[in-house]
Design an enzyme around this catalytic site. Structure first.
Site, PDB file in Angstrom:
ATOM      1  N   HIS A  37       3.723  -0.787  -2.605  1.00 48.92           N
ATOM      2  CA  HIS A  37       2.664  -0.403  -3.540  1.00 48.92           C
ATOM      3  C   HIS A  37       3.253   0.025  -4.872  1.00 48.92           C
ATOM      4  CE1 HIS A  37      -0.441   2.035  -5.467  1.00 48.92           C
ATOM      5  NE2 HIS A  37      -1.299   1.286  -4.795  1.00 48.92           N
ATOM      6  N   GLU A  94       9.585  -1.102 -10.910  1.00 49.01           N
ATOM      7  CA  GLU A  94      10.164  -2.421 -11.166  1.00 49.01           C
ATOM      8  C   GLU A  94      11.061  -2.749  -9.982  1.00 49.01           C
ATOM      9  OE1 GLU A  94       9.599  -4.275 -13.957  1.00 49.01           O
ATOM     10  OE2 GLU A  94       8.197  -2.759 -14.668  1.00 49.01           O
ATOM     11  N   LEU A 105       0.194  -0.912   5.861  1.00 52.38           N
ATOM     12  CA  LEU A 105      -0.253  -0.872   7.251  1.00 52.38           C
ATOM     13  C   LEU A 105      -1.402  -1.834   7.506  1.00 52.38           C
ATOM     14  CD1 LEU A 105      -0.149   2.849   8.406  1.00 52.38           C
ATOM     15  CD2 LEU A 105       1.147   0.920   9.311  1.00 52.38           C
ATOM     16  N   ALA A 106      -2.369  -1.875   6.593  1.00 53.77           N
ATOM     17  CA  ALA A 106      -3.579  -2.662   6.825  1.00 53.77           C
ATOM     18  C   ALA A 106      -3.974  -3.415   5.566  1.00 53.77           C
ATOM     19  CB  ALA A 106      -4.714  -1.735   7.256  1.00 53.77           C
ATOM     20  N   HIS A 107      -4.850  -4.397   5.753  1.00 51.67           N
ATOM     21  CA  HIS A 107      -5.385  -5.127   4.607  1.00 51.67           C
ATOM     22  C   HIS A 107      -6.256  -4.216   3.755  1.00 51.67           C
ATOM     23  CE1 HIS A 107      -4.099  -9.228   4.840  1.00 51.67           C
ATOM     24  NE2 HIS A 107      -4.440  -9.338   6.111  1.00 51.67           N
ATOM     25  N   GLY A 108      -6.275  -4.503   2.482  1.00 48.56           N
ATOM     26  CA  GLY A 108      -7.130  -3.822   1.522  1.00 48.56           C
ATOM     27  C   GLY A 108      -7.219  -4.702   0.290  1.00 48.56           C
ATOM     28  N   VAL A 109      -7.745  -4.147  -0.785  1.00 48.62           N
ATOM     29  CA  VAL A 109      -7.911  -4.922  -2.015  1.00 48.62           C
ATOM     30  C   VAL A 109      -6.567  -5.479  -2.501  1.00 48.62           C
ATOM     31  CG1 VAL A 109      -8.656  -4.839  -4.424  1.00 48.62           C
ATOM     32  CG2 VAL A 109      -9.974  -3.651  -2.680  1.00 48.62           C
ATOM     33  N   HIS A 110      -5.514  -4.682  -2.403  1.00 52.19           N
ATOM     34  CA  HIS A 110      -4.205  -5.155  -2.878  1.00 52.19           C
ATOM     35  C   HIS A 110      -3.734  -6.377  -2.086  1.00 52.19           C
ATOM     36  CE1 HIS A 110      -3.847  -1.943  -5.649  1.00 52.19           C
ATOM     37  NE2 HIS A 110      -3.469  -1.015  -4.798  1.00 52.19           N
TER      38      HIS A 110
END
EC number: 4.99.1.3
Length: 143
Positions: free
Chosen positions: A9, A45, A70-75
């Site tokens: 992230h 970076e 850990l899990a799917h999301g918007v990113h």
């Protein structure tokens, strides 16, 4: 030949970056890949695109991009696929993410000769449960 790019992230805190870099070291030691690079969504970076370009420079046929989430999301469903030049699985009309932090992200799709293969996030896995149990024991002083 296959290269790997781990996507974190990103954070203003250096520890966040160091964790993803350490995981990349383990993947490099344990796997049989041409190269293992790290890229970040934001605040750190190199960017996802920079990491993919660097991986491509090693002359590989495929680059497997793994979100270290850990899990799917918007990113993982929208942002990272956009950066990779892949079709996002998240419709921008569904986006209720506007309240969330938005840093200046570059969504310009990366352009490389290698095929980009996008992996799933870590997900629910008994190996993660083992780590959680280790952390519980550490917190209780039962190491």
């Amino acid at each position: 030949m296959v290269a790997v790019v781990l996507v974190g992230h990103g954070s203003r805190l250096p520890y966040s970056r160091q964790v993803v870099e350490k995981i990349a070291e383990y993947v490099e030691e344990m796997g049989d890949f041409e190269t293992v690079e790290v890229g970040f969504m934001e605040l750190c970076e190199p960017t996802v695109q920079e990491a993919v370009k660097k991986a491509a420079e090693s002359g590989v046929d495929k680059i497997v991009v793994v979100p270290v989430f850990l899990a799917h999301g918007v990113h993982t469903k929208r942002d990272i696929p956009k950066m990779l030049g892949l079709e996002p699985e998240w419709d921008d009309d569904e986006d209720d993410h506007d309240h969330h932090h938005h840093h200046h992200r570059d969504y310009t799709p990366v352009d490389v000769d290698a095929e980009i293969v996008y992996a799933e996030p870590l997900g629910a896995d008994p190996r993660i449960a083992e780590i959680v149990i280790d952390r519980i024991k550490e917190a209780l002083g039962e190491e």
